[in-house]
Design a protein around this motif. Structure first.
Motif, PDB file in Angstrom:
ATOM      1  N   TYR A 164      -5.780   1.822  -8.999  1.00 34.92           N
ATOM      2  CA  TYR A 164      -6.407   1.054 -10.203  1.00 34.92           C
ATOM      3  C   TYR A 164      -7.565  -0.070  -9.793  1.00 34.92           C
ATOM      4  N   GLY A 165      -7.946  -0.179  -8.605  1.00 36.42           N
ATOM      5  CA  GLY A 165      -9.142  -0.867  -8.037  1.00 36.42           C
ATOM      6  C   GLY A 165      -8.881  -2.224  -7.848  1.00 36.42           C
ATOM      7  N   ARG A 166      -7.438  -2.662  -8.048  1.00 36.37           N
ATOM      8  CA  ARG A 166      -7.111  -4.301  -7.573  1.00 36.37           C
ATOM      9  C   ARG A 166      -5.908  -3.761  -6.949  1.00 36.37           C
ATOM     10  N   GLY A 167      -5.539  -4.763  -5.912  1.00 35.91           N
ATOM     11  CA  GLY A 167      -4.186  -4.740  -5.223  1.00 35.91           C
ATOM     12  C   GLY A 167      -3.225  -5.370  -6.381  1.00 35.91           C
ATOM     13  N   ASN A 168      -3.739  -6.256  -6.884  1.00 38.74           N
ATOM     14  CA  ASN A 168      -2.798  -7.336  -7.670  1.00 38.74           C
ATOM     15  C   ASN A 168      -2.035  -6.647  -8.758  1.00 38.74           C
ATOM     16  N   ARG A 169      -2.671  -5.415  -8.940  1.00 39.16           N
ATOM     17  CA  ARG A 169      -1.841  -4.586  -9.897  1.00 39.16           C
ATOM     18  C   ARG A 169      -0.728  -3.836  -9.588  1.00 39.16           C
ATOM     19  N   TYR A 170      -0.356  -4.033  -8.186  1.00 43.01           N
ATOM     20  CA  TYR A 170       0.901  -3.243  -7.701  1.00 43.01           C
ATOM     21  C   TYR A 170       2.145  -3.341  -8.530  1.00 43.01           C
ATOM     22  N   THR A 171       2.051  -4.345  -9.361  1.00 44.00           N
ATOM     23  CA  THR A 171       3.168  -4.770 -10.347  1.00 44.00           C
ATOM     24  C   THR A 171       3.537  -3.588 -11.323  1.00 44.00           C
ATOM     25  N   VAL A 172       2.280  -2.943 -11.919  1.00 49.18           N
ATOM     26  CA  VAL A 172       2.270  -1.852 -12.505  1.00 49.18           C
ATOM     27  C   VAL A 172       3.316  -0.443 -11.847  1.00 49.18           C
ATOM     28  N   ILE A 173       2.938  -0.674 -10.647  1.00 50.48           N
ATOM     29  CA  ILE A 173       3.889   0.678  -9.969  1.00 50.48           C
ATOM     30  C   ILE A 173       5.303   0.174  -9.759  1.00 50.48           C
ATOM     31  N   TYR A 174       5.482  -1.109  -9.325  1.00 50.95           N
ATOM     32  CA  TYR A 174       6.809  -1.479  -9.208  1.00 50.95           C
ATOM     33  C   TYR A 174       7.731  -1.533 -10.490  1.00 50.95           C
ATOM     34  N   ASP A 175       6.924  -1.824 -11.676  1.00 55.01           N
ATOM     35  CA  ASP A 175       7.902  -1.862 -12.840  1.00 55.01           C
ATOM     36  C   ASP A 175       8.085  -0.366 -13.270  1.00 55.01           C
ATOM     37  N   ALA A 176       7.220   0.358 -13.182  1.00 50.91           N
ATOM     38  CA  ALA A 176       7.680   1.840 -13.460  1.00 50.91           C
ATOM     39  C   ALA A 176       8.687   2.530 -12.433  1.00 50.91           C
ATOM     40  N   ASN A 177       8.755   2.088 -11.174  1.00 50.63           N
ATOM     41  CA  ASN A 177       9.597   2.766 -10.268  1.00 50.63           C
ATOM     42  C   ASN A 177      10.946   1.730  -9.660  1.00 50.63           C
ATOM     43  N   GLN A 178      11.047   0.719 -10.535  1.00 49.23           N
ATOM     44  CA  GLN A 178      12.064   0.058  -9.956  1.00 49.23           C
ATOM     45  C   GLN A 178      13.388   0.373  -9.644  1.00 49.23           C
ATOM     46  N   GLU A 179      14.065   1.852  -9.972  1.00 50.40           N
ATOM     47  CA  GLU A 179      15.265   2.243  -9.580  1.00 50.40           C
ATOM     48  C   GLU A 179      15.087   2.711  -8.184  1.00 50.40           C
ATOM     49  N   GLN A 180      13.719   2.853  -7.654  1.00 52.59           N
ATOM     50  CA  GLN A 180      13.473   3.139  -6.275  1.00 52.59           C
ATOM     51  C   GLN A 180      13.029   1.981  -5.415  1.00 52.59           C
ATOM     52  N   ILE A 181      12.600   0.815  -5.967  1.00 50.50           N
ATOM     53  CA  ILE A 181      11.973  -0.254  -5.364  1.00 50.50           C
ATOM     54  C   ILE A 181      12.864  -1.263  -5.433  1.00 50.50           C
ATOM     55  N   ARG A 182      13.568  -1.776  -4.405  1.00 53.57           N
ATOM     56  CA  ARG A 182      14.492  -2.942  -5.001  1.00 53.57           C
ATOM     57  C   ARG A 182      13.454  -4.229  -4.243  1.00 53.57           C
ATOM     58  N   ASP A 183      12.548  -4.172  -3.399  1.00 53.78           N
ATOM     59  CA  ASP A 183      11.743  -5.122  -2.902  1.00 53.78           C
ATOM     60  C   ASP A 183      10.497  -4.417  -2.778  1.00 53.78           C
ATOM     61  N   PRO A 184       9.437  -5.037  -3.471  1.00 54.26           N
ATOM     62  CA  PRO A 184       8.128  -4.447  -3.608  1.00 54.26           C
ATOM     63  C   PRO A 184       7.367  -4.499  -2.058  1.00 54.26           C
ATOM     64  N   ASN A 185       7.961  -5.140  -1.185  1.00 55.71           N
ATOM     65  CA  ASN A 185       7.502  -5.298   0.097  1.00 55.71           C
ATOM     66  C   ASN A 185       8.203  -4.409   1.103  1.00 55.71           C
ATOM     67  N   ARG A 186       9.032  -3.582   0.462  1.00 56.56           N
ATOM     68  CA  ARG A 186       9.741  -2.690   1.422  1.00 56.56           C
ATOM     69  C   ARG A 186       9.670  -1.246   0.594  1.00 56.56           C
ATOM     70  N   ILE A 187       8.896  -0.412   1.089  1.00 55.01           N
ATOM     71  CA  ILE A 187       8.927   0.839   0.509  1.00 55.01           C
ATOM     72  C   ILE A 187       8.947   1.868   1.727  1.00 55.01           C
ATOM     73  N   TYR A 188       9.331   3.083   1.789  1.00 58.66           N
ATOM     74  CA  TYR A 188       9.829   3.995   2.698  1.00 58.66           C
ATOM     75  C   TYR A 188       9.142   5.127   2.568  1.00 58.66           C
ATOM     76  N   PRO A 189       8.863   5.688   4.017  1.00 57.30           N
ATOM     77  CA  PRO A 189       8.239   7.030   4.062  1.00 57.30           C
ATOM     78  C   PRO A 189       9.071   8.192   3.282  1.00 57.30           C
ATOM     79  N   GLY A 190       8.510   9.135   2.493  1.00 53.07           N
ATOM     80  CA  GLY A 190       9.191  10.210   1.906  1.00 53.07           C
ATOM     81  C   GLY A 190       9.263   9.579   0.461  1.00 53.07           C
ATOM     82  N   GLN A 191       9.282   8.390  -0.051  1.00 50.43           N
ATOM     83  CA  GLN A 191       9.438   8.035  -1.382  1.00 50.43           C
ATOM     84  C   GLN A 191       8.329   8.566  -2.272  1.00 50.43           C
TER      85      GLN A 191
END
Length: 216
Positions: free
Chosen positions: A172-199
């Protein structure tokens, strides 16, 4: 439900529902596209390209047209190989969801209307007679079965050292738009600071930001 993969990240998903039912396609619990069952009850959704190699849960939800409540669900695990000549997932039985059952990603509140999590634009497999296209359909659209055709989706497979901020800057060109990814994948991301290889995350279009303009 059946899932069929081809080279280039193409995915064909077919299923059955009540004729005319509103249906939603999800990958890993992330909404990809709305669709509709045909007069014969057949549901066909084609993603032209962009499905990266990895493990997915492919799901079709059929919803009540008045309340938006999920009435039927079909889900199948699917693994997209590094090189897909033609791979099919094993079929999964259709599940009937009883009224009042909580369905995390399929509830009306988390459904199609959320602007920040909206999937890429969906175009029909063939142009409407009432609104003729200015140019002919793409090759992918011409070879897609009748139904809903999604030209392309964007996905990201997480590797060690990745962060939502880094992915957001790249896409997206801006790091602070990470919320777009978080909102769309909330069932996989419980904490936006913790994502895991293979997801594998589906990266929707950033309709509320200024993608590509500057760096965050």
């Amino acid at each position: 439900m059946s899932v069929d993969a081809q080279a280039g990240g193409r995915l064909d998903v077919t299923g059955e529902a009540q004729p005319g039912a509103a249906v939603r396609l999800y990958l890993n619990d992330t909404l990809v596209a709305p669709a509709q069952a045909g007069p014969d009850g057949r549901v066909v959704v084609t993603i032209g390209k962009g499905v990266r190699p990895g493990a997915y849960r492919v799901r079709l939800d059929a919803a009540d047209p008045k309340t938006g409540a999920v009435q039927q669900r079909a889900e199948a695990p699917f693994s997209m190989p590094e090189t897909a000549a033609r791979v099919a997932a094993r079929p999964a039985p259709t599940e009937t969801v009883r009224p009042g059952t909580r369905v995390a990603a399929g509830t009306p509140e988390a459904g199609i209307a959320a602007s920040s999590t909206a999937p890429p634009a969906v175009s029909p497999a063939a142009p409407s007679a009432a609104a003729p296209a200015l140019s002919g359909p793409t090759e992918e659209a011409r070879t897609a079965p009748p139904g809903t055709f999604v030209p392309e989706i964007n996905t990201a497979k997480i590797t060690r050292g990745n962060s939502l901020w880094q992915i957001s800057r790249r896409i997206y060109g801006r790091g602070n738009r990470y919320t777009v990814i978080y909102d769309a994948n909330q069932e996989q991301i419980r904490d936006p600071n913790r994502i895991y290889p293979g997801q594998i995350f589906v990266l929707p279009e950033d309709k509320g930001g200024t993608a590509g303009r500057g760096r965050g």
